[in-house]
Write a protein that holds these residues in place. Structure first.
Motif: not given
Length: 584
Positions: A170, A174, A177, A243-244, A247, A291, A294-295, A298
Motif C-alpha cells: 500500500i 502511495l 502516486r 489514489i482512492w 486503495m 485511509d 491516503t486522504r 490527496q
C-alpha cells in the motif's frame, strides 16, 4: 519538502502549546484504539468458554469506559485541529494581504482584484488542512498502523508478516502516486483565479456592459472561462481519485486475505474465535490510518499547489524599498525634480524633468492624455521610483523618507472618490479610531458640511452604501476634501475635482479648494483652464517632456507662450482639443 516544513514551522511555532496538546490527545486516542480490540477478544473468548459472569461484566464496563475516553480525545483533537487551522490560515491571509498592499503598481497593473482575492483566500483555504492536520494526523496514523502491526506480530508472526507485506504494498502505491495530481491541481487553482478575475471585471463594468448591449458577449466569455475551469477541475479530481481507487481495491483484497488466514488457522486449532475477530478487527482498524494517510496525501497534493502559488506571492519582488530614516519638515513642502526620467520597461514615459516648487506654491499641470501627468503624480507618492534622476520633497530625496510618513504628507483628491461601505466617520478617518470627533466636526464646519452631516439620521455614524451610492458627486468630493484636511498634508494634489459638477456645487467646492490649499503646496491637474487661475506656476507636459514652465502671470502676459495662446482660444470644456491644435 523543506519548503513545506519551513512554512509549517513559521505559522505553527506560535501555537506550539496547542499543537503539543493535540499530539498528546491523538497519542492517547491511539493507545485506546489499540487496547479496545484486546478487551473485545477477551470478552468473546470468555463468553464462548462460558467464563464467570463477573468477568464478562468487568470486560464490558472496561470497553464502555475506554470507548467513551476515546470519543473524548477524538472530540478534543477535532476542536484543536480546527482552532489551529483557522488561526494559522488567518495569519497567513493577513501576511499575504499585507504583502499585496506593499507590492508596487507594476505588479497590480498585471493582475485583477478578483485574481488576487482567489490568491489570498482560495489558495490559503486549500492549504488550511496542511496547517491543522497533515503532520499530526499522518504521524498519528503511522503510529497507529505500526502499533497494530506490532500487536499482530505478537499474536502470530505469520499473520504479522502477511499484513506487514500488505501494508508495504500500500505504501509503495502511495509513494508512486504522491505527486501525480500536483501539476493538475495547480492549473485548477490558476483557472479558478482567472474565473474570479473575469467575474470581478465584468461586475465592475456592469453599467457599460448593459448600456452597450454586451450581455450576450459577456455570457459567452463566461461560458468559455467556466468551461476551462470545469475541465481543469475534473482533470485534477480524476488524478487525485486514482489514489482512492487504488486503495479501495487493495483494502478489499486485504479483508479477503485476513479472513481467509484467520479461518484457516481457526480450523487448524491454532487460534481461538476471539483471535480471529482480533485479526479481522485489527485489519479493519488498519483501514482507518491507511485511509487517513491516503486522504492526507490527496489534501497535500492540493495544498502543494496552493503553497507553490502562495510562495510565488511571498517571493514577488518589491521594487519600492522602505528604508528611509529622514523626516519631512512640518508645513508646506518644496518639490524638486532633478533630471528625472521614468520608464515602464522599455517605454520612456518621463524624460529628464527639471522643475522646482517652493513651499506654499501652487502648480497648474496641463497636458493631453498620455502626456505623463498621472505618472508624475504616482512618483510623488512613491508608487514608482524614478528610473534615473531624483525627486525631492521638503529638500529630501523621496527614497530617504519612510513610506508611511511620505504618504501621510502627500494628499490627493481625485474625480473618482473611493468610499467604503462603512460609517461617515470611518470613511473620513480611514478607520483610524484615534482621530477625535471634535477634530472631524471642526473640519466639516470649515468645509460647510456640518449642517449636512448633522441632518443625517445617525450623524457621523451614518452608514454609506458601497462606492458612495446615494451621494451626489459634490458630496463625495467634499468627503474626500475632509479626508485630506484630517490628514493635514504638506503637499496636496487635485485631479480636477470640479470637472463634473453643476455650477452651484462647483462654487462650493472651489471655496473648499481655497481652504485646502491655504498654507500648503499644491498641484492641480487641469482639464479646464479656469481651474488653474489660482495657480502660481504653470507647467505644460507633452509626451513626457516639459514644453513650458513658469510663473502663471508671466506666461499669461507673454503672447508667445503656449499658455497664453490656450487662454486666447480656449473654451472651458475643450482643453484637450486646444492642446492638440497647439501641438501639445
Amino acid at each position: 519538502m523543506q519548503r513545506y516544513l519551513n512554512i509549517l514551522g513559521q505559522y505553527l511555532s506560535p501555537l506550539k502549546g496547542k499543537v503539543a496538546v493535540l499530539l498528546l490527545a491523538m497519542l492517547a486516542g491511539i493507545g485506546l484504539q489499540l487496547w479496545i480490540p484486546q478487551i473485545t477478544r477477551n470478552f468473546i473468548d470468555a463468553a464462548t468458554q462460558k467464563g464467570p459472569e463477573g468477568t464478562l461484566i468487568q470486560l464490558a464496563v472496561m470497553f464502555l469506559v475506554f470507548a467513551l475516553l476515546n470519543q473524548g480525545f477524538s472530540t478534543l483533537s477535532t476542536y484543536l485541529s480546527a482552532d489551529i487551522g483557522w488561526t494559522t490560515t488567518n495569519a497567513l491571509r493577513v501576511d499575504l494581504f499585507r504583502r499585496v498592499m506593499r507590492l508596487d503598481m507594476r505588479f497590480h497593473k498585471d493582475r485583477t482584484p478578483g485574481e488576487l482575492i482567489e490568491r489570498i483566500d482560495g489558495d490559503v483555504t486549500s492549504i488550511s488542512n496542511f496547517f491543522s492536520q497533515f503532520v499530526v494526523r499522518v504521524t498519528s496514523s503511522a503510529l497507529l498502523a505500526v502499533g497494530i502491526l506490532a500487536l499482530l506480530w505478537r499474536e502470530d508472526w505469520r499473520v504479522g508478516l502477511i499484513i506487514t507485506a500488505y501494508v508495504v504494498v500500500i505504501f509503495f502505491v502511495l509513494q508512486k502516486r504522491a505527486e501525480v495530481a500536483v501539476p493538475a491541481t495547480r492549473l485548477e487553482r490558476e483557472a479558478s483565479a482567472s474565473m474570479f478575475g473575469f467575474i470581478e471585471e465584468r461586475l465592475a463594468g456592469l453599467d457599460d456592459i448593459r448600456a452597450n448591449g454586451a450581455g450576450r458577449y459577456t455570457m459567452n466569455r463566461m461560458h468559455h472561462v467556466a468551461k476551462d475551469w470545469l475541465n481543469k477541475n475534473l482533470k485534477s479530481w480524476y488524478m487525485r481519485s486514482t489514489i482512492w481507487t487504488s486503495m479501495m481495491v487493495l483494502f478489499s483484497l486485504g479483508y479477503c486475505l485476513t479472513l481467509g488466514v484467520g479461518v484457516y488457522f481457526f480450523q487448524q486449532g491454532l487460534i481461538t474465535l476471539g483471535t480471529v475477530y482480533l485479526f479481522f478487527n485489527y485489519m479493519r482498524m488498519l483501514e482507518a490510518p491507511l485511509d487517513e494517510i491516503t486522504r492526507q496525501m490527496q489534501e497535500f497534493q492540493k495544498a502543494s499547489a496552493g503553497i507553490l502559488r502562495v510562495e510565488e506571492l511571498q517571493n514577488e519582488k518589491i521594487d519600492i524599498e522602505d528604508n528611509g530614516t529622514q523626516h519631512l519638515p512640518q508645513g508646506a513642502l518644496s518639490v524638486n525634480f532633478d533630471n528625472l526620467t521614468f520608464a515602464y520597461g522599455d517605454h520612456l514615459v518621463l524624460k529628464g524633468l527639471n522643475f522646482d516648487l517652493k513651499p506654499g506654491e501652487v502648480l497648474g499641470l496641463l497636458g493631453r492624455t498620455g502626456s505623463g501627468k498621472s505618472t508624475l503624480v504616482r512618483l510623488l507618492f512613491r508608487l514608482y521610483d524614478p528610473t534615473s534622476g531624483t525627486l525631492k520633497l521638503g529638500g529630501l530625496d523621496s527614497r530617504e523618507v519612510p513610506l508611511k510618513e511620505l504618504r501621510q504628507k502627500v494628499g490627493m483628491v481625485t474625480q473618482d472618490v473611493q468610499l467604503f461601505h462603512a460609517s461617515i466617520r470611518e470613511n473620513l478617518t480611514f478607520f483610524d479610531p484615534s482621530i477625535p470627533d471634535s477634530r472631524i466636526h471642526a473640519v466639516l464646519k470649515e468645509l460647510a458640511m456640518d449642517s449636512w452631516v448633522d441632518a443625517l439620521p445617525e450623524g457621523l455614524d451614518t452608514k454609506l452604501q458601497a462606492n458612495g451610492a446615494g451621494l451626489s458627486a459634490g458630496e463625495s468630493q467634499l468627503l474626500a476634501f475632509a479626508r485630506v484636511f484630517l490628514q493635514d498634508p504638506g503637499l496636496v494634489i487635485l485631479d480636477e475635482p470640479s470637472s463634473r459638477l453643476d455650477p452651484a456645487t462647483e462654487r462650493h467646492l472651489n471655496q473648499a479648494i481655497g481652504r485646502l490649499l491655504k498654507g500648503r503646496t499644491g498641484i492641480i491637474i487641469a482639464h479646464r483652464l479656469d481651474t488653474v487661475e489660482r495657480a502660481d506656476k504653470i507647467m505644460v507636459l507633452s509626451q513626457g517632456e516639459i514644453l513650458e514652465f513658469g510663473e502663471r502671470e508671466a506666461l499669461k502676459q507673454d503672447r508667445s507662450s503656449r499658455y497664453s495662446q490656450m487662454l486666447r482660444v480656449s473654451r472651458a470644456d475643450n482643453l484637450e482639443e486646444e492642446l492638440e491644435k497647439l501641438g501639445v
